[in-house]
Design an enzyme around this catalytic site. Structure first.
Site, PDB file in Angstrom:
ATOM      1  N   LYS A  74       1.029  -1.378   0.081  1.00  0.00           N
ATOM      2  CA  LYS A  74       0.099   0.038  -0.121  1.00  0.00           C
ATOM      3  C   LYS A  74       0.881   1.498   0.015  1.00  0.00           C
ATOM      4  O   LYS A  74       2.266   1.231   0.352  1.00  0.00           O
ATOM      5  CB  LYS A  74      -0.979   0.085   1.035  1.00  0.00           C
TER       6      LYS A  74
ATOM      7  N   SER B  14      -8.871   1.358   3.632  1.00  0.00           N
ATOM      8  CA  SER B  14      -8.884   1.817   2.167  1.00  0.00           C
ATOM      9  C   SER B  14      -7.407   1.343   1.492  1.00  0.00           C
ATOM     10  O   SER B  14      -6.971   1.842   0.996  1.00  0.00           O
ATOM     11  CB  SER B  14      -7.868   3.256   3.125  1.00  0.00           C
TER      12      SER B  14
ATOM     13  N   SER C 170      -9.724  -1.494   7.695  1.00  0.00           N
ATOM     14  CA  SER C 170      -9.050  -1.590   5.733  1.00  0.00           C
ATOM     15  C   SER C 170      -8.149  -2.471   5.387  1.00  0.00           C
ATOM     16  O   SER C 170      -7.660  -2.485   4.246  1.00  0.00           O
ATOM     17  CB  SER C 170      -8.205   0.365   6.152  1.00  0.00           C
TER      18      SER C 170
END
Length: 582
Positions: free
Chosen positions: A128, A209, A233
């Site tokens: 990420k 996310s 997330s």
């Protein structure tokens, strides 16, 4: 369930030299009106000397590299081809690593020399874009504000993966600033990365996310990925994209080098198409780190977690809890039909499921309306709200992170807020219609944090104590039945309150794929909650349930391949649909 030997996990410390990215691979197939179906457009070719990469496990990739069917370089090139084929649609990859082919070549050289570090040697992965990499790539949390900034070092988890022989393929897209900046936004969107979209339905919330991390694994565009979770997330995008997600206990995986939200809940987790693949990644990244003092208290078994992988036979005699009033009562009827079918499979395998093992005081601490991190304030008690803690922590934690960067003038939350106002058209500092439609509420999350000035007042400390104490007690109480500890609490992760209570406690969660909402085509899963440092339990039972799903004849309740529904549509922002059809 055979796997790679855990005895080879140590020793690869190779560094990679710069390289140009040149593959000679043809781009994705052209669209020819209505003559191509989605299945035709996104079909995967064979890789290397006839290796079927689609749905391949890490063990299968390792076997192919061991017998000469495949090299790490070929594997990387095949994933590059897959990205060329899919990423204009899904947008899961924010940035390629320009060194990736040289790293893969070095891993192949090590293999030829007899040096294989373990199950991840030569295996490509993504991280990420809020996880620092000290290389030619950026670390920006999807924001233009941090473009060009220089991190002091690799994040601890990235260095651990390099040491394990894994090949860093690139940075995955995400919800900008990991969803901290706004409270009404398009999940999976960032100014720098654009809109990530799920290949199960391109028009619906892909989960966030860690959106790009989950989507890339789901469509076979990467072997495994690393994401972060503050509150859902990892678990949310994993279950919405029909893959496995592991969110560890806060402190099992270091947050050093990770752009923060709150030190009390942030955790680095893993994504895989199978439990084993996700656990291989977890084994590579956990450990104590002096730059994150939360890790110094961790309790982890010697030899890692892969040793606890098992099969459906382990379910015989296992006893699970079912917090029906706490969580299951919030699931829609379609979820209940499919999830209870899986519960029936688990019971048929010899397990016992105890209904009514409730979270203590769930009537107070569990929101009745789905996920809500300001539920305490909504019922009139800011000193009992998770968001009270997060707002203060973010102000302080982001300032600490920014202080370690070079080549940037962004040093505080105030600087970020001003940057967003100054770049309203791209960064959406103001609410829509003045700003950007994907950030409908502008940067109200940042402004709420800014208002606190990071002051840890009495309300803050009361909220922290309430949130942690009540959720930990709630889960721990539910895990005890007639004086004995249960194997875990089985919960529906599409009900966001499940991972929210676990996040507030700092406790671990794992989710496995189960079914599909017929109205949206989006996936949902079955999750297991446990107490602190109980990852071994999650590995054991998640792998047993997965094996049961995969080996039960005519069972349809398991991971399914992406349908590419709506791949020709380009609507931004996406619909924030969280529940399925009745």
């Amino acid at each position: 369930m055979g796997g790679f030997s855990a005895g080879l996990l140590l020793g690869c410390l190779a560094a990679a030299a710069p390289a140009a990215l040149a593959t000679g691979i043809a781009p994705y197939p052209a669209q020819n009106g209505t003559t191509n179906t989605a299945a035709d457009l996104f079909r995967m070719p064979l890789c290397g000397r006839g290796f079927k990469l689609e749905e391949a496990t890490i063990d299968q990739m390792q076997h192919a590299m061991q017998n000469g069917t495949l090299t790490s370089v070929q594997l990387v090139k095949c994933y590059i081809e897959r990205v060329f084929q899919t990423d204009d649609y899904i947008n899961s990859l924010l940035e390629f690593n320009p060194d990736v082919l040289d790293i893969a070549e070095q891993r192949d050289a090590e293999r030829r020399a007899g040096k294989v570090c373990g199950p991840l040697h030569g295996i490509p992965f993504t991280v990420k874009d809020n996880i620092a990499t000290k290389d030619k790539m950026e670390t920006t949390a999807g924001s233009w504000a941090l473009l060009g900034s220089k991190v002091p070092r690799d994040a601890f988890v990235v260095q651990k993966l390099r040491n394990a022989g894994a090949v860093l393929f690139g940075k995955a897209t995400l919800s900008e600033w990991a969803d901290m900046r706004s409270n009404n936004y398009s999940e999976g969107y960032s100014a720098r990365g654009g809109q990530a979209r799920s290949a199960y339905n391109f028009t619906v919330n892909p989960g966030g996310s860690s959106s790009g991390s989950a989507i890339g694994v789901s469509v076979n565009a990467i072997a495994f990925s690393i994401g972060t979770e503050t509150d859902g997330s990892v678990i949310n995008p994993a279950m919405r994209n029909s893959i496995v997600g592991f969110k560890p206990t806060v402190g099992l995986t270091s947050r050093a080098g990770v752009i923060p939200e709150t030190e009390h809940q942030d955790s680095v987790g893993t994504f895989g198409r199978t439990v084993r693949d996700a656990v291989y990644a977890l084994d590579a990244i956990y450990g104590r780190d002096k730059r994150d003092n939360y890790t110094l208290a961790q309790q982890a078994p010697e030899g890692g977690f892969a040793q606890f992988l098992t099969d459906k036979r382990a379910l015989k005699g296992a006893v699970f809890g079912l917090p029906w009033q706490s969580f299951w009562g919030h699931a829609d009827p379609e979820q209940l039909r499919q999830l209870t079918a899986v519960l029936d499979l688990i019971k048929a395998a010899g397990a016992t499921i105890i209904n009514g093992t409730e979270i203590t005081d769930y009537e107070t601490i569990v929101s009745p309306d789905w996920w809500d991190w300001d539920w305490g304030t909504r019922r009139g008690f800011a000193n009992e709200s998770e968001y009270t803690v997060v707002k203060v922590d973010f102000y302080n934690n982001i300032k600490s992170y920014l202080s370690g960067l070079e080549n940037t003038n962004i040093r505080s939350l105030e600087d970020i807020v001003e940057f967003n106002y100054a770049n309203d058209g791209s960064e959406g500092g103001n609410p829509w219609p003045l700003g950007h439609p994907a950030f409908y509420s502008g940067q109200d999350g940042f402004l709420a944090s800014l208002e606190t000035k990071g002051i840890q007042d009495e309300t803050y400390w009361q909220a922290l104590n309430f949130v942690q104490t009540k959720t930990r007690q709630g889960i721990d109480d539910a895990l005890i039945y007639k004086g004995k500890r249960l194997a875990g609490l089985l919960v529906p992760p599409a009900v966001g309150q499940t991972y929210q209570i676990s996040a507030q406690a700092g406790y671990p969660v794992a989710t496995v794929p189960v079914g599909i909402h017929s109205a949206t085509g989006m996936e949902f899963g079955l999750a297991i909650l446990q107490t602190a440092w109980a990852e071994a339990e999650l590995v054991k039972w998640a792998s047993a349930i997965e094996d049961l799903q995969l080996t039960t004849k005519n069972n349809i309740y398991k991971r399914s391949l992406p349908t590419w529904n709506g791949y020709m549509k380009k609507n931004i922002p996406l619909l924030n649909i969280d529940e399925g059809s009745p």
